[in-house]
Design an enzyme around this catalytic site. Structure first.
Site, PDB file in Angstrom:
ATOM      1  N   GLU A 189      -5.104  -8.704   0.901  1.00 23.70           N
ATOM      2  CA  GLU A 189      -5.740  -8.373   2.180  1.00 23.70           C
ATOM      3  C   GLU A 189      -7.218  -8.143   1.951  1.00 23.70           C
ATOM      4  OE1 GLU A 189      -4.264  -5.067   4.540  1.00 23.70           O
ATOM      5  OE2 GLU A 189      -2.199  -5.655   4.108  1.00 23.70           O
ATOM      6  N   GLU A 203       0.800  -1.224   0.000  1.00 21.22           N
ATOM      7  CA  GLU A 203       0.000   0.000   0.000  1.00 21.22           C
ATOM      8  C   GLU A 203       0.836   1.279   0.000  1.00 21.22           C
ATOM      9  OE1 GLU A 203      -2.977  -0.086   3.069  1.00 21.22           O
ATOM     10  OE2 GLU A 203      -3.935  -1.884   2.272  1.00 21.22           O
TER      11      GLU A 203
HETATM   12  C1  FCB Z   1      -4.314  -2.083   5.565  1.00 19.25           C
HETATM   13  C2  FCB Z   1      -2.925  -2.415   6.064  1.00 19.25           C
HETATM   14  C3  FCB Z   1      -2.890  -3.496   7.106  1.00 19.25           C
HETATM   15  C4  FCB Z   1      -4.041  -3.391   8.077  1.00 19.25           C
HETATM   16  C5  FCB Z   1      -5.352  -3.240   7.346  1.00 19.25           C
HETATM   17  C6  FCB Z   1      -6.556  -3.164   8.239  1.00 19.25           C
HETATM   18  O1  FCB Z   1      -4.333  -0.783   5.094  1.00 19.25           O
HETATM   19  O2  FCB Z   1      -2.108  -2.814   4.989  1.00 19.25           O
HETATM   20  O3  FCB Z   1      -1.639  -3.440   7.733  1.00 19.25           O
HETATM   21  O4  FCB Z   1      -3.815  -2.391   8.981  1.00 19.25           O
HETATM   22  O5  FCB Z   1      -5.318  -2.114   6.526  1.00 19.25           O
END
Ligand code: FCB
Length: 462
Positions: free
Chosen positions: A368, A164
């Site tokens: 994620e 990110e």
């Molecule tokens: C993302 C992050 C991860 C976590 C999630 C909820 O932005 O990459 O580390 O904090 O959000």
């Protein structure tokens, strides 16, 4: 009931600073997140990652947990200052040994190691020298990548250069809600560029090591931006440019989008982009990592009345949305998670199909996806997190729908394996499918962990 292909990669994800602890052990030096969390007032409840989930000392137990879940892959991140203290010079033996044990422990259990090189923990010394707004940080990052490729290259299944970069650049240097807490829009755009450059240099560096045959990737938190009506098309375009195409352009197409350069002209002239940089940022990748939590809704601001800033980042303070002064971020309908993020899985299907349309030969992987909920412990001592099961089921169904419509999605990683340090929110937000007791560090499976285990085992959504 959607079924996933046999070779679909099922995993869970964590990040070093959020789980490891042992912040000053075995030669590790501070990262910008140590500095941030140790600064009073920046993290909820004064929480820090000093101990986190004590994963550094509970490695074997956590590896066994992964094996019991039956996942085929585990996405973890490497703490740069643990393996290369200060961000320069030789490797730190004990730090490397920890990741070597982690990788071997995964392989022994038949779990593919998916390693993120940078999940936000920049060595503090490199920030003291200017951080990501400085070109040298990209060069240092490539050096670190080479060192890790030499150490683990033949054993890691997939390398993810950055996690990110949107957050690193805009939350770290524009809104300042993340480390290193700077609020300098021009510096944030320079950080965008040096993250893109660092990514390309790191892929090149990895390819020159034992990692040459591994899969190369980067993880982006692409924003699925929608307009309230068709009249908001320009607001959508602007937000999409700074949030998404600022990274997709150089990394996948070898050029910054023209409209981004024009929109941000009052902030920077982009003179930090040197000849050849965009080509360097654009290295062949095997898979694109996508993190998705919720969509973004915008409207063109008419200048009358207060501007709506419901994106969760603005609070009247410095904005991460550079050159979006005339864009309103509109509150979306619920339901919401504990983060206040709306639950809308249709954005994930649409995002995956957009990527498939724009980059048809680039497979994707959900690196994620997950949700924080209150997670009370029931009278039976268990956590019946039906809301999380529902969230995960909805989003996996959305992935399956995108696949049915042609998107080439290779895997899915739940955020997160266990409750952990949720950045500026500290331990108040629980994202784990496994509960971590803050006093005893005991790990307890939530209902979602049992559910996910069955999904992984059958390839079907129960
Ligand atoms: C993302 C992050 C991860 C976590 C999630 C909820 O932005 O990459 O580390 O904090 O959000």
């Amino acid at each position: 009931m959607p079924a996933f292909p046999d070779n679909f990669l099922w995993g869970t994800a964590t990040a070093a600073y959020q789980v490891e602890g042992a912040w000053n052990e075995d030669g590790r030096t501070p990262s910008i997140w140590d500095t941030f969390s140790h600064t009073p007032g920046l993290v909820a409840n004064g929480d820090t990652g000093d101990v986190a989930c004590d994963h550094y000392h509970r490695l074997e137990e956590d590896l066994d947990l992964l094996a019991a879940l039956g996942v085929g892959a585990y996405r973890f991140s490497i703490s740069w200052p643990r393996v290369q203290p200060g961000g320069r010079g030789p490797a730190n033996g004990p730090g490397l040994a920890f990741y070597s044990r982690l990788v071997d422990g995964l392989l022994t259990r038949d779990i593919a190691p998916v390693a993120t090189l940078y999940h936000w923990d920049l060595p503090q010394e490199l920030e003291d020298a200017g951080g990501w707004p400085q070109r040298d940080t990209a060069l240092r990052f490539a050096d670190y990548a080479r060192l890790m490729g030499d150490a683990l290259g033949d054993r890691v299944h997939t390398w993810i250069t950055l996690n990110e970069p949107w957050c690193s650049a805009y939350l770290g240097y524009a809104s300042g809600v993340h480390a290193p807490a700077r609020t300098e829009p021009a510096a944030a755009l320079a950080a965008v560029h040096h993250l893109n450059l660092g990514h390309g240099l790191a892929v090149q560096a990895l390819r020159s090591t034992a990692a040459k045959d591994a899969r190369m990737s980067v993880t982006l938190n692409l924003h699925h931006v929608r307009g309230v009506s068709e009249a908001d098309a320009d607001a959508v375009r602007r937000a999409d440019a700074v949030a998404n195409r600022a990274f997709l352009g150089p990394m996948l197409e070898g050029a910054y989008p023209r409209d981004l350069i024009e929109d941000t002209a009052a902030v920077t002239d982009w003179s930090f982009v040197r000849d050849g940089d965009e080509a360097t940022a654009c290295q062949p990748l095997d898979v694109l990592g996508v993190n998705y939590y919720n969509p973004t809704l915008v409207r063109q601001w008419d200048g009358a009345g207060p501007r709506e800033t419901a994106d969760g980042h603005q609070d009247g303070a410095a904005s991460p949305w550079i050159a979006c002064e005339d864009v309103e971020f509109v509150k979306q309908p619920g339901p919401y998670t504990e983060m206040g993020w709306n639950i809308d899985e249709t954005g994930l299907t649409e995002l995956l199909l957009r990527l498939h349309r724009d980059y048809p030969s680039m497979p994707t992987m959900i690196t994620e996806n997950g949700a924080a909920f209150p997670d009370p412990v029931g009278e039976d001592g268990r956590v019946h997190d039906e809301d999380r099961v529902d969230y995960l089921r909805r989003h996996l169904t959305a992935v399956a729908e995108a696949m049915e419509a042609g998107a080439d999605v290779r895997g899915y990683f739940v955020w997160s394996l266990m409750d952990n340090f949720e950045w500026a929110h500290g331990y108040a937000k629980r994202f784990g499918i496994v509960r971590v007791d803050r006093d005893t560090m005991e790990r307890t499976w939530k209902d979602s962990a049992y559910w996910y285990r069955d999904v992984v085992a059958t390839g079907k959504l129960g």
